[in-house]
Design an enzyme around this catalytic site. Structure first.
Site, mmCIF file in Angstrom:
data_model
loop_
_atom_site.group_PDB
_atom_site.id
_atom_site.type_symbol
_atom_site.label_atom_id
_atom_site.label_comp_id
_atom_site.label_asym_id
_atom_site.label_seq_id
_atom_site.Cartn_x
_atom_site.Cartn_y
_atom_site.Cartn_z
ATOM 1 N N HIS A 176 -6.539 1.802 -1.197
ATOM 2 C CA HIS A 176 -5.921 1.054 -0.100
ATOM 3 C C HIS A 176 -4.515 1.550 0.237
ATOM 4 C CE1 HIS A 176 -9.323 -1.408 -0.644
ATOM 5 N NE2 HIS A 176 -8.817 -2.337 -1.420
ATOM 6 N N ASP A 220 -7.781 -0.067 -8.634
ATOM 7 C CA ASP A 220 -8.288 -1.118 -7.756
ATOM 8 C C ASP A 220 -7.708 -1.043 -6.359
ATOM 9 O OD1 ASP A 220 -9.831 -3.412 -7.172
ATOM 10 O OD2 ASP A 220 -8.130 -4.730 -7.609
#
Length: 467
Positions: free
Chosen positions: A234, A229
């Protein structure tokens, strides 16, 4: 940030405009772009829902206000006049024929696919079948695959109809203004560059903490987990920005090449330096599989085997239901040697880059304690919004860049594959999840990762709030 730009888009087509992402992010980003007078093209929504243009505009108004924007009626009317709707099944060629009529006369459309990745290939094939893909840009949302093999397979689907420069892969962290500030703080300030290396830096800590759980998103989150995720995309992108060499050319690939070099220098992660956690109560979340071993917390150690960073460990932790909400990068410098004029060894200096919330920078240095021959920690803090003013939101920035044709802040397939390559061993043989209490800083095993190095630091915002 300058990038090598293509032709400006003359239509923005948004697939999935009736979905949750549009409600939370897209409409607000479009409104803010309109307010800055950075939209010059029509906006066409595409979805299965039978919405009229009026329905689309009503939803846009409500969702923009629900996001906290104070609506300027003149700005919204300008935005509303741009908006139209095409409804239909994404598997039906007739949908793309109606879309072709809606953008007739437009030569460089931008297609934004805020839909599940399983539909990317179908939509791109539909666009190609309606002769809409030849001069288009296609913006796709994450996740781009769920492991290295699926990322390669998804790219192969898109490349049947598109060239790589036509594909804009979104990672919204690259659109966060404080993430981009990393580059400018590093390279526009000559005091930092001599310190930004293995000779001066002991370790780097990256924290992405959320103080809330999965809530009602169990069926979405359970097949994914924290590593997929937020870490593979990120947080590795933050490392790419942090550790890259300065680009020598000004076009979009100058910076993207340097980020790629960082990823290529990171050995595949070692499962022995990986800790997974799951917060108490996760298994009772609706949509979570009974006995699920999905991690809601991930902590790992990475290295960068190049001349600048060899020997500097990068420690990453990310999790839900933790003690605070904060995302930051923290540089811990090597401590000075023992000083003859004080009995205590000074703490190492630190430099904190706060990504979210209250973006800013914090320099932690040592000063003399008044009336004593010891040192105390002093924080020199900068809050970006107070000094630099209002910054674009990530989706505002990225959608604006996509329409302008600037790919600088979008990820290329080679970088996507390298980041999946880095985490693949952790997906292939994950250790068992360790339970942790909600409101804590994760499972105790995460502390062992840092053996021989400074302990985990509490995020700057949380530690200052507790004072």
């Amino acid at each position: 940030m300058a990038g090598q730009q293509g032709a400006a888009g003359d239509a923005l087509v948004i697939f999935g405009i009736t979905g949750d992402l549009a409600k939370k992010m897209t409409f607000r980003a479009l409104y803010r772009l309109e307010r800055r007078r950075m939209l010059q093209c029509p906006i066409v929504g595409v979805a299965r829902d039978e919405w009229s243009a009026a329905t689309l505009r009503d939803h846009a108004r409500r969702d923009i206000e629900d996001c906290g924007e104070i609506l300027d009626e003149e700005v919204f009317q300008r935005l509303a006049e741009r908006m139209s709707m095409v409804s239909g099944d994404l598997a039906d060629p007739a949908t793309y024929e109606r879309l072709a009529m809606a953008v007739e006369g437009r030569h460089s459309p931008v297609f934004y696919l805020e839909i599940p990745p399983s539909l990317f290939g179908r939509v791109v094939e539909g666009l190609a079948g309606a002769d809409l893909a030849k001069h288009a840009r296609v913006v796709v949302e994450k996740p781009f695959g769920h492991d290295l093999a699926s990322a390669r397979g998804l790219n192969a689907e898109l490349r049947k109809f598109l060239r790589e420069p036509q594909i804009y892969r979104i990672d919204h962290f690259l659109g966060k203004e404080p993430a981009l500030d990393i580059l400018y703080l590093r390279f526009a300030n000559s005091i930092f560059e001599p310190l930004w290396n293995r000779d001066r830096i002991e370790s780097v800590q990256i924290t992405m903490a959320e103080d809330f759980g999965v809530a009602d998103r169990g069926s979405f989150y359970d097949p994914v987990g924290a590593l997929r995720d937020v870490v593979q995309n990120h947080l590795l992108q933050l490392i790419g920005l942090f550790a890259a060499e300065p680009p020598t050319i000004a076009d979009a690939d100058g910076l993207r090449d340097k980020r790629l070099e960082v990823f290529q220098a990171i050995p595949s992660a070692d499962v022995a330096h990986y800790v997974r956690g799951q917060y108490d109560g996760y298994l009772s979340v609706p949509g979570v599989s009974p006995g699920s071993q999905t991690e809601t917390f991930a902590a790992l150690r990475l290295e960068i085997d190049n001349w600048r960073w060899a020997g500097v460990p990068f420690f990453i932790r990310a999790g839900k239901a933790l003690a605070a909400r904060a995302t930051e990068m923290r540089i811990i410098f090597k401590p000075p040697p023992k000083l003859a004029f004080t009995p205590h060894k000074p703490h190492p200096d630190e430099f904190v880059l706060r990504i979210d919330p209250n973006p800013g920078a914090d320099l932690v240095v040592q000063a003399k304690r008044p009336g004593a021959s010891t040192t105390r920690t002093v924080d020199l803090s900068l809050v970006f919004s107070e000094e630099l003013g209002d910054a674009p939101e990530p989706y505002e920035r990225l959608l604006g860049d996509a329409v302008r044709g600037d790919p600088t802040l979008f990820t290329r397939e080679d970088s996507v594959e390298e980041t999946w390559r880095i985490v693949q061993p952790l997906l292939d043989a994950p250790p068992p999840v360790e339970p942790y209490q909600q409101g804590s800083w994760g499972p105790p095993g995460a502390d062992k990762l840092l053996a021989g190095h400074p302990r985990w630091r509490e995020p700057w915002l949380h530690s200052h709030a507790m004072r």
